[in-house]
Write a protein that holds these residues in place. Structure first.
Motif, PDB file in Angstrom:
ATOM      1  N   MET A   1     -52.414  40.355   5.708  1.00  0.00           N
ATOM      2  CA  MET A   1     -51.358  40.364   4.701  1.00  0.00           C
ATOM      3  C   MET A   1     -51.810  39.590   3.465  1.00  0.00           C
ATOM      4  O   MET A   1     -52.417  38.534   3.575  1.00  0.00           O
ATOM      5  CB  MET A   1     -50.078  39.741   5.272  1.00  0.00           C
ATOM      6  N   GLN A   2     -51.531  40.152   2.293  1.00  0.00           N
ATOM      7  CA  GLN A   2     -51.947  39.511   1.043  1.00  0.00           C
ATOM      8  C   GLN A   2     -51.231  38.176   0.844  1.00  0.00           C
ATOM      9  O   GLN A   2     -50.035  38.046   1.087  1.00  0.00           O
ATOM     10  CB  GLN A   2     -51.624  40.438  -0.140  1.00  0.00           C
ATOM     11  N   LYS A   3     -51.988  37.191   0.409  1.00  0.00           N
ATOM     12  CA  LYS A   3     -51.416  35.854   0.192  1.00  0.00           C
ATOM     13  C   LYS A   3     -50.498  35.878  -1.022  1.00  0.00           C
ATOM     14  O   LYS A   3     -50.803  36.515  -2.040  1.00  0.00           O
ATOM     15  CB  LYS A   3     -52.547  34.845  -0.033  1.00  0.00           C
ATOM     16  N   THR A   4     -49.384  35.204  -0.922  1.00  0.00           N
ATOM     17  CA  THR A   4     -48.442  35.100  -2.040  1.00  0.00           C
ATOM     18  C   THR A   4     -48.898  33.990  -2.977  1.00  0.00           C
ATOM     19  O   THR A   4     -49.027  32.839  -2.569  1.00  0.00           O
ATOM     20  CB  THR A   4     -47.018  34.812  -1.533  1.00  0.00           C
ATOM     21  N   ILE A   5     -49.167  34.351  -4.226  1.00  0.00           N
ATOM     22  CA  ILE A   5     -49.647  33.385  -5.226  1.00  0.00           C
ATOM     23  C   ILE A   5     -48.587  33.242  -6.312  1.00  0.00           C
ATOM     24  O   ILE A   5     -48.190  34.226  -6.944  1.00  0.00           O
ATOM     25  CB  ILE A   5     -50.983  33.826  -5.849  1.00  0.00           C
ATOM     26  N   ILE A   6     -48.133  32.020  -6.508  1.00  0.00           N
ATOM     27  CA  ILE A   6     -47.074  31.740  -7.471  1.00  0.00           C
ATOM     28  C   ILE A   6     -47.608  30.828  -8.562  1.00  0.00           C
ATOM     29  O   ILE A   6     -48.222  29.794  -8.275  1.00  0.00           O
ATOM     30  CB  ILE A   6     -45.867  31.077  -6.779  1.00  0.00           C
ATOM     31  N   GLY A   7     -47.401  31.220  -9.796  1.00  0.00           N
ATOM     32  CA  GLY A   7     -47.824  30.416 -10.937  1.00  0.00           C
ATOM     33  C   GLY A   7     -46.635  29.702 -11.557  1.00  0.00           C
ATOM     34  O   GLY A   7     -45.786  30.330 -12.200  1.00  0.00           O
ATOM     35  N   GLY A  31     -46.805  29.070   3.503  1.00  0.00           N
ATOM     36  CA  GLY A  31     -48.008  29.880   3.362  1.00  0.00           C
ATOM     37  C   GLY A  31     -48.340  30.357   1.968  1.00  0.00           C
ATOM     38  O   GLY A  31     -49.314  31.105   1.778  1.00  0.00           O
ATOM     39  N   ALA A  32     -47.591  29.942   0.970  1.00  0.00           N
ATOM     40  CA  ALA A  32     -47.863  30.366  -0.409  1.00  0.00           C
ATOM     41  C   ALA A  32     -48.991  29.543  -1.020  1.00  0.00           C
ATOM     42  O   ALA A  32     -49.269  28.418  -0.597  1.00  0.00           O
ATOM     43  CB  ALA A  32     -46.608  30.231  -1.261  1.00  0.00           C
ATOM     44  N   GLU A  33     -49.629  30.109  -2.017  1.00  0.00           N
ATOM     45  CA  GLU A  33     -50.622  29.401  -2.833  1.00  0.00           C
ATOM     46  C   GLU A  33     -49.964  29.083  -4.163  1.00  0.00           C
ATOM     47  O   GLU A  33     -49.487  29.987  -4.847  1.00  0.00           O
ATOM     48  CB  GLU A  33     -51.856  30.272  -3.035  1.00  0.00           C
ATOM     49  N   ILE A  34     -49.920  27.810  -4.514  1.00  0.00           N
ATOM     50  CA  ILE A  34     -49.208  27.377  -5.719  1.00  0.00           C
ATOM     51  C   ILE A  34     -50.184  26.887  -6.779  1.00  0.00           C
ATOM     52  O   ILE A  34     -51.036  26.029  -6.524  1.00  0.00           O
ATOM     53  CB  ILE A  34     -48.200  26.256  -5.410  1.00  0.00           C
ATOM     54  N   HIS A  35     -50.033  27.438  -7.970  1.00  0.00           N
ATOM     55  CA  HIS A  35     -50.765  26.968  -9.147  1.00  0.00           C
ATOM     56  C   HIS A  35     -49.731  26.461 -10.141  1.00  0.00           C
ATOM     57  O   HIS A  35     -48.714  27.114 -10.383  1.00  0.00           O
ATOM     58  CB  HIS A  35     -51.587  28.095  -9.766  1.00  0.00           C
ATOM     59  N   LEU A  36     -49.973  25.292 -10.715  1.00  0.00           N
ATOM     60  CA  LEU A  36     -49.035  24.689 -11.654  1.00  0.00           C
ATOM     61  C   LEU A  36     -49.715  24.415 -12.983  1.00  0.00           C
ATOM     62  O   LEU A  36     -50.678  23.646 -13.053  1.00  0.00           O
ATOM     63  CB  LEU A  36     -48.468  23.382 -11.080  1.00  0.00           C
ATOM     64  N   PHE A  37     -49.201  25.030 -14.039  1.00  0.00           N
ATOM     65  CA  PHE A  37     -49.641  24.733 -15.400  1.00  0.00           C
ATOM     66  C   PHE A  37     -48.812  23.557 -15.911  1.00  0.00           C
ATOM     67  O   PHE A  37     -47.593  23.549 -15.808  1.00  0.00           O
ATOM     68  CB  PHE A  37     -49.417  25.944 -16.316  1.00  0.00           C
ATOM     69  N   ASN A  55     -52.433  23.387  -6.760  1.00  0.00           N
ATOM     70  CA  ASN A  55     -53.514  23.559  -7.732  1.00  0.00           C
ATOM     71  C   ASN A  55     -52.962  23.270  -9.126  1.00  0.00           C
ATOM     72  O   ASN A  55     -52.249  24.094  -9.713  1.00  0.00           O
ATOM     73  CB  ASN A  55     -54.056  24.989  -7.655  1.00  0.00           C
ATOM     74  N   VAL A  56     -53.251  22.090  -9.625  1.00  0.00           N
ATOM     75  CA  VAL A  56     -52.676  21.625 -10.888  1.00  0.00           C
ATOM     76  C   VAL A  56     -53.667  21.893 -12.025  1.00  0.00           C
ATOM     77  O   VAL A  56     -54.783  21.379 -12.023  1.00  0.00           O
ATOM     78  CB  VAL A  56     -52.345  20.120 -10.823  1.00  0.00           C
ATOM     79  N   HIS A  57     -53.245  22.705 -12.988  1.00  0.00           N
ATOM     80  CA  HIS A  57     -54.067  23.057 -14.151  1.00  0.00           C
ATOM     81  C   HIS A  57     -53.532  22.281 -15.356  1.00  0.00           C
ATOM     82  O   HIS A  57     -52.483  22.624 -15.908  1.00  0.00           O
ATOM     83  CB  HIS A  57     -53.983  24.556 -14.430  1.00  0.00           C
ATOM     84  N   ARG A  58     -54.241  21.240 -15.759  1.00  0.00           N
ATOM     85  CA  ARG A  58     -53.780  20.399 -16.866  1.00  0.00           C
ATOM     86  C   ARG A  58     -54.463  20.798 -18.165  1.00  0.00           C
ATOM     87  O   ARG A  58     -55.691  20.816 -18.259  1.00  0.00           O
ATOM     88  CB  ARG A  58     -54.059  18.926 -16.586  1.00  0.00           C
ATOM     89  N   THR A  59     -53.650  21.048 -19.178  1.00  0.00           N
ATOM     90  CA  THR A  59     -54.148  21.358 -20.516  1.00  0.00           C
ATOM     91  C   THR A  59     -53.977  20.143 -21.412  1.00  0.00           C
ATOM     92  O   THR A  59     -52.862  19.603 -21.514  1.00  0.00           O
ATOM     93  CB  THR A  59     -53.389  22.560 -21.113  1.00  0.00           C
TER      94      THR A  59
END
Length: 399
Positions: A1-7, A31-37, A55-59
């Motif tokens: 099953m495809q992983k759920t990726i949330i931005g 089970g979700a993959e979380i990316h945070l801008f 997964n924290v993406h800092r600008t």
């Protein structure tokens, strides 16, 4: 099953933010993959890091852009400067759904998404157009003329209509949105600011407990601005100290209003009954709640406060502390329906003193109210008992 990726997209700095972090950790547990801008104003913190599995993406932004962000819906420059960073984040994260925390970056996200056509969840932590009317920098100078809450409200309504789903903090907030925007009520999910199990510690700070051991402690956590109602608490203390000689108000927080509060403390002669702690590490908040006899939320009434819950309510409740709160609609309804505490008239020192005295004199009442609060957090007010989870996002992608 495809992983759920949330931005997830947030206009401020992280860590930490309790609502964002608790949501993310709950989704990761499912089970979700979380990316945070998010942004940072320190170059050395820019880049991608993993924080508690997020997964924290800092600008990096220069400091002047912080002030420019307040003009986001007056002049397009801020959003134009943010667009390339947001586009890169969306591409790199491979997000299947975007979760916008508040509306500050909504315009560039919706513009970028015209080609990607990803489902967008708009999470309205607060009624920004209403609460910004009370910001000090909008009351005077250029801010009064350059920042228009009416424009923000029109944009918010536009984004509500364009979003795949809306998340709000209270039922009262949902009703307020539906009163002014024509959308199906099934589009709105009510999700309070839950506090998870990690807030409970196996052992609490002993030195902090020793400092406040001999006191009857009222605790306030958060911003200390005028709209938070601490002035009425300060004015209530002289009405209480003859009956409660060991009364102590602990304030964990700060704001530009602190000097005014200091002057008021001196005027009322209550400096010896107030412990001003300033902002403390997130890790210490539970230690302060642990020493409290009563948790306070004396916020003044306005459209925003009447439709929201403060994080502190759930932090107090999680550790079984009775609450004394103002009659702002949403928190009044919650506390009375769940029997978490007592309610006082907002901005009324005499009524505050009356209700606090009831709690002081009746330890059995305090214990029962605290037990009610802790029980309902375990049974009802938590992510596991809510409709929020990985399926919420998966269903959006099937529409």
């Amino acid at each position: 099953m495809q992983k759920t990726i949330i931005g997830m997209i947030f206009h401020g700095e992280y860590p930490t933010h309790p609502r964002i972090e608790n949501q993310a950790l709950h989704l990761i547990s499912e089970g979700a993959e979380i990316h945070l801008f998010c942004v940072t104003y320190q170059k050395k913190k820019a880049g991608m890091v993993v924080h508690k599995g997020i997964n924290v993406h800092r600008t990096y932004l220069p400091n002047w852009m912080y002030k420019l962000s307040a003009l986001a819906y007056t002049f397009p420059l801020y959003h134009r400067l943010m667009s390339s960073h947001l586009k890169q984040f969306i591409q790199n994260s491979k997000a299947q759904t975007l979760h916008l925390h508040n509306m500050n970056l909504a315009q560039p996200v919706f513009d970028i998404n015209q080609s990607a056509k990803l489902p967008i969840v708009l999470d309205l932590h607060e009624n920004v157009p209403e609460i910004m009317k009370l910001y000090p920098h909008l009351q005077k100078g250029l801010g009064k003329f350059l920042i228009n809450p009416v424009v923000w409200k029109k944009k918010e309504q536009e984004f509500i209509k364009r979003s795949a789903a809306i998340i709000v903090v209270t039922n009262e907030a949902k009703e307020e949105v539906l009163s002014r925007v024509e959308i199906d009520d099934s589009k709105i999910l009510v999700l309070p600011n839950f506090t998870d199990d990690s807030f409970i510690k196996p052992e609490y700070d002993k030195s902090l407990a020793a400092r406040f051991k001999s006191k009857f402690n009222m605790l306030y956590i958060g911003d200390t601005g005028v709209r938070r109602g601490l002035e009425s608490v300060m004015k209530a203390i002289p009405l209480l100290i003859n009956d409660i000689s060991n009364l102590n108000l602990i304030i964990v927080g700060s704001s530009s209003n602190d000097e005014n509060l200091r002057v008021l403390m001196q005027k009322e002669g209550v400096e010896n009954f107030v412990s001003v702690e300033g902002w403390q590490s997130e890790n210490l908040l539970a230690d302060y709640v642990n020493v409290a006899h009563v948790g306070l939320c004396p916020i003044l009434r306005n459209l925003h406060h009447d439709t929201t819950y403060a994080n502190k309510l759930f932090q107090y409740a999680r550790l079984g502390k009775p609450i004394l709160a103002s009659n702002s609609t949403a928190q009044k309804n919650l506390i009375e329906s769940e029997s978490w505490g007592l309610i006082h008239e907002a901005n009324d020192p005499e009524d505050f003193a009356k209700q606090l005295k009831k709690l002081y004199l009746d330890e059995t009442l305090r214990t029962q109210l605290g037990q009610n609060a802790a029980k309902s957090i375990r049974k009802k007010f938590n992510y596991s008992s809510s409709e929020f989870g990985i399926e919420f996002y998966q269903e959006l992608n099937l529409r």
